[in-house]
Design an enzyme around this catalytic site. Structure first.
Site, PDB file in Angstrom:
ATOM      1  N   CYS A 289     -16.085   1.947  22.751  1.00 22.68           N
ATOM      2  CA  CYS A 289     -16.342   1.745  21.322  1.00 22.68           C
ATOM      3  C   CYS A 289     -15.624   0.534  20.752  1.00 22.68           C
ATOM      4  CB  CYS A 289     -15.947   3.002  20.551  1.00 22.68           C
ATOM      5  SG  CYS A 289     -16.824   4.475  21.122  1.00 22.68           S
TER       6      CYS A 289
ATOM      7  N   LYS B  44     -18.172   4.538   8.899  1.00 21.15           N
ATOM      8  CA  LYS B  44     -18.943   5.381   9.818  1.00 21.15           C
ATOM      9  C   LYS B  44     -19.466   6.625   9.122  1.00 21.15           C
ATOM     10  CE  LYS B  44     -16.824   4.154  14.278  1.00 21.15           C
ATOM     11  NZ  LYS B  44     -15.752   3.245  13.840  1.00 21.15           N
TER      12      LYS B  44
ATOM     13  N   PHE C 265     -12.919   4.888  24.087  1.00 19.82           N
ATOM     14  CA  PHE C 265     -12.588   5.754  25.216  1.00 19.82           C
ATOM     15  C   PHE C 265     -11.907   4.919  26.304  1.00 19.82           C
ATOM     16  CE2 PHE C 265     -16.019   9.329  24.732  1.00 19.82           C
ATOM     17  CZ  PHE C 265     -15.355   9.796  23.616  1.00 19.82           C
TER      18      PHE C 265
ATOM     19  N   HIS D  24     -21.722   6.261  14.154  1.00 21.77           N
ATOM     20  CA  HIS D  24     -20.896   5.529  15.115  1.00 21.77           C
ATOM     21  C   HIS D  24     -21.802   4.743  16.057  1.00 21.77           C
ATOM     22  CE1 HIS D  24     -17.837   4.281  17.722  1.00 21.77           C
ATOM     23  NE2 HIS D  24     -17.252   5.424  18.015  1.00 21.77           N
TER      24      HIS D  24
ATOM     25  N   HIS E 236     -11.186   3.135  12.099  1.00 17.95           N
ATOM     26  CA  HIS E 236     -12.108   3.566  13.145  1.00 17.95           C
ATOM     27  C   HIS E 236     -12.793   4.845  12.678  1.00 17.95           C
ATOM     28  CE1 HIS E 236     -13.873   3.751  17.061  1.00 17.95           C
ATOM     29  NE2 HIS E 236     -13.274   4.888  17.377  1.00 17.95           N
TER      30      HIS E 236
ATOM     31  N   GLU F   1      -4.977   8.006  13.700  1.00 14.29           N
ATOM     32  CA  GLU F   1      -5.085   6.753  12.957  1.00 14.29           C
ATOM     33  C   GLU F   1      -4.310   6.809  11.639  1.00 14.29           C
ATOM     34  OE1 GLU F   1      -8.400   3.322  11.923  1.00 14.29           O
ATOM     35  OE2 GLU F   1      -9.078   5.350  12.437  1.00 14.29           O
TER      36      GLU F   1
END
Length: 419
Positions: free
Chosen positions: A166, A338, A406, A343, A306, A317
């Site tokens: 991502c 998002k 990831f 996403h 994110h 985060e």
């Protein structure tokens, strides 16, 4: 060696909330969700029946019909976004040294849907032998966007694809930034694209329990930083920024949106899919980006997080933001776009970079939608300003865009107003 300044002179986007930058930005400010029932395939047998799809997109508006057949939808989206960005920057290629003009895109998966479309008939009808389209490979591989853009515009500078899950397209932006500031290029197309809303894409993430299953409320399903979140909503699309050396942009009278001032990279070295619980890796990239920009934390006004709407990610985060910004964290605006776009996986960083640049340019912070009063997680500090549900006007002199992938890949970029 004196490092060169890098500015943004063009923007392009194809997203679940608009097939161009203007529509995407207006819908982001208005808090419009791009989520709805999946139309790309019959998802009724899956746990998740919805996604943030690109809507009413015509690839033939950007590519010849023969070219459309040869590449996947991820490439269609990326090329469309890049064409818009090129038109926006109004650069005269006849006056450019094309050896110093390149293109770097980030893509996490590539043509997963193209592979699925070709492989399924092969498995079901093996007695007929392997009969694949001659375009299977060009539809699958991730580098076709950069290759075709280089061919289209005659760009002979650096051209390649970055893949870091991502974080892929933020890595692409960082690489393009480095090419310019180190003197290897004058102009770069930098972006990302993804299109994996297909059986394998949705099924794979369902099996990981990563996707929201709020099938009765698709538009309300992506709810970052809320207690009731149950996973992310898959999106698709592409986005592109034209990055340009500052003096080069000034010399040609270019419109400048913002300066890309600093970047950060780190690895969690912790887990395949989960972030460090204390947000250490996320904190490091924000610190690195600020240090590279020569900025203090107090100079930042907005963070486009994110913010995937997953429990572990959101908490880590927020912890990172509080660690880096201290008391100033409570003076920031924070939001997750998002919540509206879903996403985009490998394309997420590029789209969020476009929205962050516009926040700096227009002094408007897009919201984090889908938060209801009382929907509060005890591990989230709600004294922070998450810009819930409604966009907020404020001076945005500098903003950070975070993207994490990831494998523990962390990226952060800082945009600031031109002064």
């Amino acid at each position: 060696m004196k490092l060169r300044r890098v500015v943004v002179t063009g923007l392009g986007a194809v997203s679940p909330i608009g097939n161009d930058v203007s529509t995407t930005w207006e819908n982001a400010k208005a808090g419009v969700s791009g989520a709805g029932p999946i139309t790309h395939f019959d998802a009724s047998s899956f746990k998740t029946h919805f996604a943030c799809e690109v809507k009413n997109f015509d690839a033939t508006a950007y590519l010849d019909k023969k070219e459309v057949r040869k590449v996947g939808s991820h490439t269609h989206y990326g090329i469309a976004a890049a064409i818009e960005a090129m038109n926006d920057c109004a650069i005269d290629l006849e006056k450019e040294n094309l050896d110093r003009f390149g293109v770097i895109f980030g893509e996490g998966v590539g043509g997963l849907n193209a592979f699925e479309e070709e492989f399924e008939p092969f498995v079901l009808k093996r007695e007929n032998g392997p009969r694949f389209t001659p375009f299977l490979i060009t539809k699958m591989i991730t580098d076709m966007t950069t290759g075709m853009l280089s061919i289209k515009y005659g760009l002979k500078g650096p051209s390649y694809v970055t893949t870091s899950a991502c974080a892929s397209s933020t890595n692409a932006i960082i690489d393009a930034f480095d090419q310019i500031r180190l003197g290897r290029a004058d102009v770069m197309l930098a972006g990302g694209a993804e299109a994996v809303i297909c059986h394998v894409g949705v099924g794979g993430f369902n099996s990981m329990h990563a996707l929201s299953t709020r099938n009765d409320d698709p538009t309300g399903a992506s709810r970052p930083f809320s207690k009731s979140r149950d996973g992310f909503v898959m999106g698709e699309g592409g986005a592109c920024l034209v990055l340009e050396e500052y003096e080069h942009a000034v010399a040609r009278g270019a419109k400048i949106y913002a300066e890309l001032a600093g970047t950060g990279l780190s690895s969690d070295a912790y887990h395949m899919t989960a972030p460090l619980p204390n947000g250490e890796g996320a904190a490091k990239v924000m610190e690195y980006a600020l240090n590279e920009a020569g900025m203090a934390p107090e100079e930042v006004d907005y963070i486009n997080t994110h913010g995937t709407s997953t429990y572990a990610g959101d908490i880590a985060e927020v912890s990172a933001i509080k660690s880096v910004f201290g008391e100033h964290a409570y003076k920031l605006n924070i939001s997750s776009t998002k919540s509206m776009t879903g996403h985009l996986l490998g394309g997420a960083g590029a789209l969020e970079a476009v929205l962050t640049v516009l926040a700096v340019k227009e002094d408007i912070v897009p919201p984090t939608i889908n938060h209801a009063e009382g929907d509060e997680d005890e591990k989230i500090d709600y004294n922070l300003n998450f810009t819930f549900n409604t966009a907020q006007k404020r001076v945005v002199n500098a903003a950070i865009s975070n993207t994490f992938g990831f494998g523990g890949h962390n990226t952060s970029i800082v945009f600031k107003k031109m002064k």
